[in-house]
Design a protein around this motif. Structure first.
Motif, PDB file in Angstrom:
ATOM      1  N   LEU A 181      -3.172  14.664 -10.429  1.00  0.00           N
ATOM      2  CA  LEU A 181      -2.062  13.875 -10.449  1.00  0.00           C
ATOM      3  C   LEU A 181      -2.850  12.521 -10.559  1.00  0.00           C
ATOM      4  N   ARG A 182      -2.511  11.678 -11.566  1.00  0.00           N
ATOM      5  CA  ARG A 182      -3.032  10.073 -11.495  1.00  0.00           C
ATOM      6  C   ARG A 182      -2.071   9.253 -11.234  1.00  0.00           C
ATOM      7  N   HIS A 183      -1.918   7.788 -11.324  1.00  0.00           N
ATOM      8  CA  HIS A 183      -0.769   6.691 -11.663  1.00  0.00           C
ATOM      9  C   HIS A 183      -0.692   6.497 -13.560  1.00  0.00           C
ATOM     10  N   LYS A 213       4.694  10.251 -20.034  1.00  0.00           N
ATOM     11  CA  LYS A 213       5.686  11.219 -21.451  1.00  0.00           C
ATOM     12  C   LYS A 213       6.314   9.918 -21.614  1.00  0.00           C
ATOM     13  N   GLU A 242      17.534   8.636 -15.200  1.00  0.00           N
ATOM     14  CA  GLU A 242      16.654   9.511 -17.196  1.00  0.00           C
ATOM     15  C   GLU A 242      18.849  10.044 -17.344  1.00  0.00           C
ATOM     16  N   GLN A 253      13.694   7.512 -10.722  1.00  0.00           N
ATOM     17  CA  GLN A 253      13.480   7.383 -12.142  1.00  0.00           C
ATOM     18  C   GLN A 253      14.274   8.537 -12.711  1.00  0.00           C
ATOM     19  N   LEU A 254      14.397   9.945 -12.469  1.00  0.00           N
ATOM     20  CA  LEU A 254      15.574  10.761 -12.719  1.00  0.00           C
ATOM     21  C   LEU A 254      16.329  10.411 -12.536  1.00  0.00           C
ATOM     22  N   PRO A 257       9.814   8.062  -8.042  1.00  0.00           N
ATOM     23  CA  PRO A 257       9.887   8.484  -9.543  1.00  0.00           C
ATOM     24  C   PRO A 257      11.413   9.531  -9.496  1.00  0.00           C
ATOM     25  N   ALA A 258      12.173   9.919  -7.893  1.00  0.00           N
ATOM     26  CA  ALA A 258      13.326  10.308  -7.970  1.00  0.00           C
ATOM     27  C   ALA A 258      14.336   9.708  -8.221  1.00  0.00           C
ATOM     28  N   MET A 310       6.902   2.861  -6.049  1.00  0.00           N
ATOM     29  CA  MET A 310       6.303   4.281  -5.160  1.00  0.00           C
ATOM     30  C   MET A 310       6.179   2.916  -3.872  1.00  0.00           C
ATOM     31  N   PHE A 326       3.510   9.109 -11.012  1.00  0.00           N
ATOM     32  CA  PHE A 326       2.901  10.291 -11.313  1.00  0.00           C
ATOM     33  C   PHE A 326       2.865  10.648 -12.761  1.00  0.00           C
ATOM     34  N   THR A 327       1.312  11.197 -12.873  1.00  0.00           N
ATOM     35  CA  THR A 327       1.131  11.498 -14.445  1.00  0.00           C
ATOM     36  C   THR A 327       0.254  12.850 -14.491  1.00  0.00           C
ATOM     37  N   GLU A 328      -0.736  13.462 -15.903  1.00  0.00           N
ATOM     38  CA  GLU A 328      -1.672  14.252 -14.964  1.00  0.00           C
ATOM     39  C   GLU A 328      -2.367  13.292 -16.280  1.00  0.00           C
ATOM     40  N   ALA A 380      -2.847  19.623  -7.655  1.00  0.00           N
ATOM     41  CA  ALA A 380      -1.668  17.722  -7.118  1.00  0.00           C
ATOM     42  C   ALA A 380      -2.885  17.517  -7.485  1.00  0.00           C
TER      43      ALA A 380
END
Lengths: 201, 201
Positions: A54-56, A70, A95, A91-92, A88-89, A108, A63-65, A50
């Motif tokens: 992981l970066r921004h 996506k 969605e 955001q989830l 991100p939670a 963040m 968080f994204t790789e 991680a």
């Protein structure tokens, strides 16, 4: 008598986790070393990967790789809508409503002057630049409804409106399935203030 | 929408820690990746080192990096006394009393049939063999005073006595500085039963 260095170092490292005190750190370390070395090994690898990968997201800050996440690279998304969330939670959850097809910006965090978290720490400048791309028509502020997050939304709202952007906030009101008798008066008061005209349909 | 694989893997690995649920795991992962990557890196290294280096002392079963722990190799210790404790933390407390100079055996747990922890899991055979070395004169049972640990002490006591070893248990009674009015009746009852003759001195 003292613990072996590898054990002391593990206890110290676990103590750095938020909400883990010296006793919990000791118990966690004993548990991992006595009963679940495989879990310790997995956690070590997961942390290492991680940290390395992981970066921004350059666009929405989640968080994204990859350089872009996506969601940001999904052509089916409506680039005219930008929803600002804290984590991100959050955001989830949005969605999961299946009712939003726009893009996001993940702060963040929220403004928290006592902990030294000001506009710079939660990337207001990047957000303003992002919202000013000429494509975004509306910015939806979907921070939480605690006092600090409300203050964050208020402050952000001022900045965005000053740039001529349509800025909205998630509606406040009585939750689905709630009974008025058991809802707090503040929520009912807000629902009363924000009451909606019933349309024929 | 889903989290990037490195983040999901980290959340899953954190969930394996006892007492950490899915929400806490998510929050911990976000915290580490957002605010404290150095701590994440330190924890990864500490876990890796601990897994590689820590083993159990061949004599007393505590955690050690060498084949025998420091306590077991200390020539100033009285090898005729063997104190049985549940965890290295309990051993630490006994050391802090500065009133014990014997050796230890660390069970790393207590009998707990519901969780499938029987005599084999907490090394009763190794303990009996250790106590039977011909040097040990007295075995002091210093397990906790909860019902499972009391049962462990009782069971161990039977086995040790059957081998002709002097076996003792830490005294139960009113704690230092306590007021009887605020002490639970069970403790006072025990203190009454175990009352001591006052000696002239």
């Amino acid at each position: 008598m003292s613990s072996p260095p590898a054990l002391s170092a593990l206890i110290d490292a676990l103590r750095a986790l938020p909400g883990i005190g010296p006793r919990s750190a000791q118990r966690l370390a004993y548990h991992l070393m006595q009963h679940d070395r495989a879990a310790a090994q997995r956690l070590a690898c997961a942390l290492q990967h991680a940290v390395e990968r992981l970066r921004h997201c350059a666009r929405c800050n989640t968080f994204t790789e990859a350089p872009l996440c996506k969601t940001c690279t999904d052509p089916a998304r409506d680039a005219a809508l930008l929803c600002v969330v804290e984590t991100p939670a959050d955001q989830l959850i949005l969605e999961q409503t299946l009712s939003y097809r726009g893009l996001y910006f993940v702060l963040m965090g929220h403004l928290n002057p006592i902990d030294g978290i000001g506009p710079r720490e939660i990337h207001f400048e990047r957000l303003l630049k992002r919202a000013d791309d000429g494509v975004v028509r509306e910015v939806i502020l979907a921070t939480n409804f605690t006092s600090e997050s409300e203050a964050t939304a208020h402050y952000l709202g001022q900045l965005l409106k000053a740039r001529g952007l349509t800025t909205t906030r998630l509606a406040r009101g009585v939750p689905l399935g709630a009974e008025l008798e058991y809802t707090d008066p503040g929520t009912v008061a807000r629902a009363l203030l924000d009451r909606r005209l019933i349309c024929d349909s």
